[in-house]
Design an enzyme around this catalytic site. Structure first.
Site, PDB file in Angstrom:
ATOM      1  N   HIS A   1      -8.330  -5.825   2.255  1.00 47.53           N
ATOM      2  CA  HIS A   1      -8.324  -4.358   2.290  1.00 47.53           C
ATOM      3  C   HIS A   1      -9.084  -3.898   3.532  1.00 47.53           C
ATOM      4  O   HIS A   1     -10.228  -4.327   3.757  1.00 47.53           O
ATOM      5  CB  HIS A   1      -9.056  -3.773   1.077  1.00 47.53           C
ATOM      6  CG  HIS A   1      -8.403  -4.027  -0.246  1.00 47.53           C
ATOM      7  ND1 HIS A   1      -7.657  -3.077  -0.908  1.00 47.53           N
ATOM      8  CD2 HIS A   1      -8.391  -5.122  -1.043  1.00 47.53           C
ATOM      9  CE1 HIS A   1      -7.222  -3.571  -2.065  1.00 47.53           C
ATOM     10  NE2 HIS A   1      -7.661  -4.812  -2.169  1.00 47.53           N
TER      11      HIS A   1
ATOM     12  N   HIS B   1      -4.870 -10.758   0.015  1.00 45.60           N
ATOM     13  CA  HIS B   1      -4.803  -9.565   0.867  1.00 45.60           C
ATOM     14  C   HIS B   1      -6.203  -9.076   1.178  1.00 45.60           C
ATOM     15  O   HIS B   1      -7.096  -9.107   0.334  1.00 45.60           O
ATOM     16  CB  HIS B   1      -3.977  -8.450   0.213  1.00 45.60           C
ATOM     17  CG  HIS B   1      -4.388  -8.122  -1.178  1.00 45.60           C
ATOM     18  ND1 HIS B   1      -4.039  -8.898  -2.262  1.00 45.60           N
ATOM     19  CD2 HIS B   1      -5.132  -7.104  -1.667  1.00 45.60           C
ATOM     20  CE1 HIS B   1      -4.541  -8.356  -3.356  1.00 45.60           C
ATOM     21  NE2 HIS B   1      -5.225  -7.273  -3.028  1.00 45.60           N
TER      22      HIS B   1
ATOM     23  N   GLU C   1      -5.656  -7.521  -8.532  1.00 43.35           N
ATOM     24  CA  GLU C   1      -4.478  -7.163  -9.336  1.00 43.35           C
ATOM     25  C   GLU C   1      -3.214  -7.849  -8.840  1.00 43.35           C
ATOM     26  O   GLU C   1      -2.306  -8.118  -9.627  1.00 43.35           O
ATOM     27  CB  GLU C   1      -4.267  -5.647  -9.320  1.00 43.35           C
ATOM     28  CG  GLU C   1      -5.370  -4.883 -10.042  1.00 43.35           C
ATOM     29  CD  GLU C   1      -5.183  -3.381  -9.942  1.00 43.35           C
ATOM     30  OE1 GLU C   1      -4.291  -2.920  -9.215  1.00 43.35           O
ATOM     31  OE2 GLU C   1      -5.966  -2.663 -10.603  1.00 43.35           O
ATOM     32  N   VAL C   2      -3.117  -8.064  -7.537  1.00 38.88           N
ATOM     33  CA  VAL C   2      -1.927  -8.693  -6.950  1.00 38.88           C
ATOM     34  C   VAL C   2      -2.341 -10.073  -6.443  1.00 38.88           C
ATOM     35  O   VAL C   2      -3.243 -10.185  -5.591  1.00 38.88           O
ATOM     36  CB  VAL C   2      -1.345  -7.842  -5.800  1.00 38.88           C
ATOM     37  CG1 VAL C   2      -0.131  -8.542  -5.193  1.00 38.88           C
ATOM     38  CG2 VAL C   2      -0.962  -6.448  -6.304  1.00 38.88           C
TER      39      VAL C   2
ATOM     40  N   ARG D   1       0.287   0.156   4.467  1.00 42.08           N
ATOM     41  CA  ARG D   1      -0.636   1.078   3.796  1.00 42.08           C
ATOM     42  C   ARG D   1      -0.607   0.850   2.285  1.00 42.08           C
ATOM     43  O   ARG D   1       0.464   0.662   1.700  1.00 42.08           O
ATOM     44  CB  ARG D   1      -0.263   2.531   4.126  1.00 42.08           C
ATOM     45  CG  ARG D   1      -0.435   2.835   5.596  1.00 42.08           C
ATOM     46  CD  ARG D   1      -0.287   4.310   5.932  1.00 42.08           C
ATOM     47  NE  ARG D   1      -0.092   4.463   7.371  1.00 42.08           N
ATOM     48  CZ  ARG D   1      -1.067   4.394   8.280  1.00 42.08           C
ATOM     49  NH1 ARG D   1      -2.314   4.208   7.894  1.00 42.08           N
ATOM     50  NH2 ARG D   1      -0.802   4.504   9.575  1.00 42.08           N
ATOM     51  N   ASP D   2      -1.808   0.883   1.704  1.00 39.67           N
ATOM     52  CA  ASP D   2      -1.942   0.721   0.254  1.00 39.67           C
ATOM     53  C   ASP D   2      -1.248   1.886  -0.451  1.00 39.67           C
ATOM     54  O   ASP D   2      -1.378   3.039  -0.049  1.00 39.67           O
ATOM     55  CB  ASP D   2      -3.431   0.671  -0.123  1.00 39.67           C
ATOM     56  CG  ASP D   2      -3.648   0.153  -1.529  1.00 39.67           C
ATOM     57  OD1 ASP D   2      -4.205  -0.951  -1.671  1.00 39.67           O
ATOM     58  OD2 ASP D   2      -3.270   0.854  -2.484  1.00 39.67           O
ATOM     59  N   ILE D   3      -0.515   1.579  -1.517  1.00 38.19           N
ATOM     60  CA  ILE D   3       0.236   2.613  -2.246  1.00 38.19           C
ATOM     61  C   ILE D   3      -0.708   3.564  -2.995  1.00 38.19           C
ATOM     62  O   ILE D   3      -0.325   4.689  -3.324  1.00 38.19           O
ATOM     63  CB  ILE D   3       1.226   1.940  -3.220  1.00 38.19           C
ATOM     64  CG1 ILE D   3       2.398   2.858  -3.541  1.00 38.19           C
ATOM     65  CG2 ILE D   3       0.544   1.451  -4.494  1.00 38.19           C
ATOM     66  CD1 ILE D   3       3.558   2.152  -4.237  1.00 38.19           C
TER      67      ILE D   3
ATOM     68  N   ASN E   1     -10.636  -8.987  -2.817  1.00 33.77           N
ATOM     69  CA  ASN E   1     -10.961  -9.149  -4.227  1.00 33.77           C
ATOM     70  C   ASN E   1     -10.434 -10.487  -4.734  1.00 33.77           C
ATOM     71  O   ASN E   1      -9.369 -10.932  -4.313  1.00 33.77           O
ATOM     72  CB  ASN E   1     -10.333  -8.015  -5.047  1.00 33.77           C
ATOM     73  CG  ASN E   1     -10.870  -6.655  -4.666  1.00 33.77           C
ATOM     74  OD1 ASN E   1     -12.032  -6.533  -4.300  1.00 33.77           O
ATOM     75  ND2 ASN E   1     -10.033  -5.643  -4.730  1.00 33.77           N
TER      76      ASN E   1
END
Ligand code: DGP
Length: 115
Positions: free
Chosen positions: A102, A100, A95-96, A29-31, A87
């Site tokens: 989403h 990944h 950002e990371v 799960r996304d933080i 992204n």
């Protein structure tokens, strides 16, 4: 590629709420969730961005989408629907720098025009 926070999650050096794992992938799960269901699906191998995906990794990328399909069903959002998004770099708001996907759902999302 330098190690990211996601490598530490794969190695269990930092905690995450893991919802799926297999030999190739991890999903957690996304933080900072943007929807009631917001899960990140990542390959265990380090790939920085979409730009870095190699042709021989096509099956791996397909597995990421199939994992998203599986998790959507597991989370009970498959019938109402959901979004999968990746992204890339600055204009894509990445950002990371560990690839990944989403998976977002559990509410009516805005369309890509923001409505
Ligand atoms: P992106 O902008 O596409 O690179 O999305 C990165 C996502 O990663 C962002 O939605 C927040 C999430 N994230 C960043 N750090 C952590 C973390 O340590 N744990 C978890 N679970 N998610 C994180």
């Amino acid at each position: 590629m330098s190690e990211t926070i996601f490598s530490k999650i794969i190695k269990r050096e930092i905690p995450a709420d893991i919802v799926y794992e297999d030999d190739d992938l991890l999903a957690f799960r996304d933080i900072n969730p943007l929807a009631p269901v917001h899960v990140l699906v990542i390959p265990k191998v380090e790939i920085a961005t979409v730009n870095d995906i190699q042709p021989e990794q096509a099956e791996l990328i397909g597995k990421m989408v199939l994992a998203a399909q599986h998790i959507a069903k597991q989370e009970g959002i498959d019938e109402d629907g959901y979004r999968v998004a990746i992204n890339c770099n600055q204009h894509g708001c990445q950002e990371v720098f560990h690839l990944h996907l989403h998976l977002m759902g559990g509410k009516q999302l805005r369309n890509l025009a923001g409505h």
